[in-house]
Design a protein around this motif. Structure first.
Motif, mmCIF file in Angstrom:
data_model
loop_
_atom_site.group_PDB
_atom_site.id
_atom_site.type_symbol
_atom_site.label_atom_id
_atom_site.label_comp_id
_atom_site.label_asym_id
_atom_site.label_seq_id
_atom_site.Cartn_x
_atom_site.Cartn_y
_atom_site.Cartn_z
ATOM 1 N N LEU A 138 58.778 88.941 45.886
ATOM 2 C CA LEU A 138 58.428 88.829 47.303
ATOM 3 C C LEU A 138 57.981 87.418 47.650
ATOM 4 N N ILE A 139 57.134 86.829 46.813
ATOM 5 C CA ILE A 139 56.646 85.473 47.077
ATOM 6 C C ILE A 139 57.760 84.452 46.854
ATOM 7 N N LEU A 140 58.658 84.732 45.907
ATOM 8 C CA LEU A 140 59.780 83.818 45.670
ATOM 9 C C LEU A 140 60.658 83.725 46.920
ATOM 10 N N MET A 141 60.909 84.857 47.581
ATOM 11 C CA MET A 141 61.687 84.830 48.824
ATOM 12 C C MET A 141 60.991 83.986 49.883
ATOM 13 N N SER A 142 59.683 84.140 49.992
ATOM 14 C CA SER A 142 58.914 83.354 50.950
ATOM 15 C C SER A 142 58.964 81.873 50.598
ATOM 16 N N THR A 143 58.887 81.561 49.305
ATOM 17 C CA THR A 143 58.930 80.163 48.857
ATOM 18 C C THR A 143 60.285 79.534 49.135
ATOM 19 N N ILE A 144 61.360 80.289 48.876
ATOM 20 C CA ILE A 144 62.708 79.779 49.149
ATOM 21 C C ILE A 144 62.888 79.514 50.641
ATOM 22 N N THR A 145 62.387 80.411 51.462
ATOM 23 C CA THR A 145 62.455 80.221 52.913
ATOM 24 C C THR A 145 61.696 78.966 53.333
ATOM 25 N N THR A 146 60.518 78.770 52.753
ATOM 26 C CA THR A 146 59.724 77.582 53.063
ATOM 27 C C THR A 146 60.443 76.317 52.607
ATOM 28 N N ALA A 147 61.089 76.382 51.432
ATOM 29 C CA ALA A 147 61.767 75.217 50.875
ATOM 30 C C ALA A 147 62.962 74.785 51.701
ATOM 31 N N THR A 148 63.556 75.711 52.432
ATOM 32 C CA THR A 148 64.733 75.374 53.241
ATOM 33 C C THR A 148 64.357 74.857 54.632
ATOM 34 N N SER A 149 63.072 74.838 54.962
ATOM 35 C CA SER A 149 62.634 74.369 56.279
ATOM 36 C C SER A 149 62.542 72.848 56.295
ATOM 37 N N ARG A 150 62.874 72.258 57.447
ATOM 38 C CA ARG A 150 62.679 70.818 57.629
ATOM 39 C C ARG A 150 61.219 70.566 57.985
ATOM 40 N N LEU A 151 60.630 69.596 57.294
ATOM 41 C CA LEU A 151 59.207 69.326 57.478
ATOM 42 C C LEU A 151 58.987 68.072 58.315
ATOM 43 N N CYS A 152 57.972 68.142 59.144
ATOM 44 C CA CYS A 152 57.605 67.001 59.984
ATOM 45 C C CYS A 152 56.234 66.444 59.607
ATOM 46 N N GLY A 153 55.806 66.711 58.405
ATOM 47 C CA GLY A 153 54.524 66.216 57.938
ATOM 48 C C GLY A 153 54.392 66.412 56.449
ATOM 49 N N SER A 154 53.416 65.739 55.838
ATOM 50 C CA SER A 154 53.217 65.838 54.386
ATOM 51 C C SER A 154 51.741 65.875 54.024
ATOM 52 N N HIS A 155 50.896 66.197 54.996
ATOM 53 C CA HIS A 155 49.453 66.185 54.794
ATOM 54 C C HIS A 155 48.947 67.632 54.757
ATOM 55 N N ILE A 156 48.398 68.051 53.600
ATOM 56 C CA ILE A 156 47.908 69.412 53.437
ATOM 57 C C ILE A 156 46.384 69.402 53.408
ATOM 58 N N GLN A 157 45.778 70.150 54.317
ATOM 59 C CA GLN A 157 44.320 70.184 54.450
ATOM 60 C C GLN A 157 43.707 71.157 53.453
ATOM 61 N N ARG A 158 43.878 70.859 52.167
ATOM 62 C CA ARG A 158 43.381 71.779 51.140
ATOM 63 C C ARG A 158 43.390 71.067 49.795
ATOM 64 N N ILE A 159 42.741 71.679 48.796
ATOM 65 C CA ILE A 159 42.731 71.074 47.462
ATOM 66 C C ILE A 159 43.885 71.572 46.602
ATOM 67 N N TYR A 160 44.668 72.519 47.107
ATOM 68 C CA TYR A 160 45.882 72.949 46.416
ATOM 69 C C TYR A 160 46.868 73.483 47.450
ATOM 70 N N CYS A 161 48.103 73.671 47.019
ATOM 71 C CA CYS A 161 49.182 74.065 47.937
ATOM 72 C C CYS A 161 49.274 75.581 48.069
ATOM 73 N N ILE A 162 49.550 76.024 49.279
ATOM 74 C CA ILE A 162 49.911 77.416 49.525
ATOM 75 C C ILE A 162 51.044 77.424 50.541
ATOM 76 N N ASN A 163 51.857 78.467 50.506
ATOM 77 C CA ASN A 163 53.059 78.520 51.341
ATOM 78 C C ASN A 163 52.750 78.430 52.830
ATOM 79 N N TRP A 164 51.660 79.049 53.267
ATOM 80 C CA TRP A 164 51.357 79.086 54.693
ATOM 81 C C TRP A 164 51.128 77.686 55.251
#
Length: 306
Positions: free
Chosen positions: A153-179
């Motif tokens: 289930l999370i792999l599907m969400s990750t693949i969907t996220t990976a195919t999105s075009r991003l307009c930023g690279s700044h994550i307000q956290r100490i680690y990455c999450i899909n949201w």
């Protein structure tokens, strides 16, 4: 054509403003990670070595501890490295992998705890058919389901996220999450909305199932002192572990979506870490001290080594 740059690395902003405390935080974090390994590995080895513990409940518990090590491995080594580094960045692939491991670990926690609730329901409410229902083959299928389903289930969400075009690279956290990665997308897609909604619905079904199981458990145990003692011995640790995981997850999720930006960074970091700090330590400690067979096994080992 949109002016969108290709994102190859993400910047993690959670460690900004704590330069004066990095060494102290590093020592404390390293100590916590060692404790997590110690308490979880103790339960894992005890269950594997002692053949009398090769029962469904202890097999599920063993997998819960393995999952605790799996989930924390996605966070602590990178966090410890960042504390000693002057730059706090993570590669695009590494960020997706970290999010996949953290999310799938939380999902596996819920699945295993739901299986443990089912095991207690059958053991107490239907004891005559327990061994025919909880066979070795069926337990193996349950364990595979608990690991593979959340990961898929999370792999599907990750693949969907990976195919999105991003307009930023700044994550307000100490680690990455899909949201948070999905929030950097230039535009929201239907898939990035539907898949997480399905995942939440799927695990809400877990909650309903656990609630239904415990309604029947409590009704059954009230009529028998023996069953009530069994409930207090084996179900209380499970309820406590379930409460710890659910509360930790809800606090993190609600704060991440609705938390104020005026809250100090140190509190934000704690809210981000608590799901990867409290359950992996509390769960094995709670079961290790409460379950008689594990506690007796630990005492025997202590006496033998004296």
């Amino acid at each position: 054509m949109d002016n969108v740059s290709v994102v190859t690395v993400f910047t993690l902003s959670g460690l900004s403003g704590i330069a004066n405390y990095k060494i102290t935080i590093f020592i404390f974090t390293l100590l916590c990670y060692c404790v997590i390994w110690l308490v979880n590995l103790t339960i894992i080895v005890t269950v594997i070595v002692d053949k009398s513990l090769h029962e469904p409940m202890y097999i599920f518990l063993c997998n819960l501890c393995v999952n605790g090590l799996y989930g924390t491995a996605a966070f602590y080594p990178k966090f410890l490295y960042d504390l000693l580094s002057t730059t706090h960045v993570i590669s695009y692939a590494g960020c997706l992998l970290q999010g996949l491991m953290v999310h799938s670990s939380i999902g596996t926690d819920f699945s295993l705890l739901a299986l443990m609730a089912y095991d207690r329901y059958v053991a107490i409410c239907r004891p005559l058919v327990y061994h025919s229902l909880m066979t070795t083959q069926r337990v193996c299928i349950f364990v595979c389901f608990a690991w593979l389903t959340p990961f898929s289930l999370i792999l599907m969400s990750t693949i969907t996220t990976a195919t999105s075009r991003l307009c930023g690279s700044h994550i307000q956290r100490i680690y990455c999450i899909n949201w948070l990665i999905a929030n950097l997308a230039c535009s929201a897609s239907v898939a990035t909305i539907i898949i997480p909604a399905f995942n939440y619905t799927f695990y809400f079904g877990h909650a309903v199932f656990v609630f239904w199981s415990y309604v029947h458990l409590i009704k059954t145990c009230q009529s028998s002192k023996e069953n009530w003692n069994k409930f207090m011995q084996t179900c209380v640790p499970h309820l406590f572990s379930l409460a710890v995981v659910v509360v930790s997850f809800l606090f993190d999720m609600l704060y991440m979506r609705f938390g104020s930006k005026e809250i100090p960074q140190s509190f934000e970091n704690f809210m981000a870490m608590e799901i990867l700090f409290i359950p992996p330590i509390i769960n094995p400690l709670m079961y290790g001290f409460k379950l008689t067979q594990i506690r007796n096994r630990r005492n025997v080992n202590y006496i033998v080594n004296q």
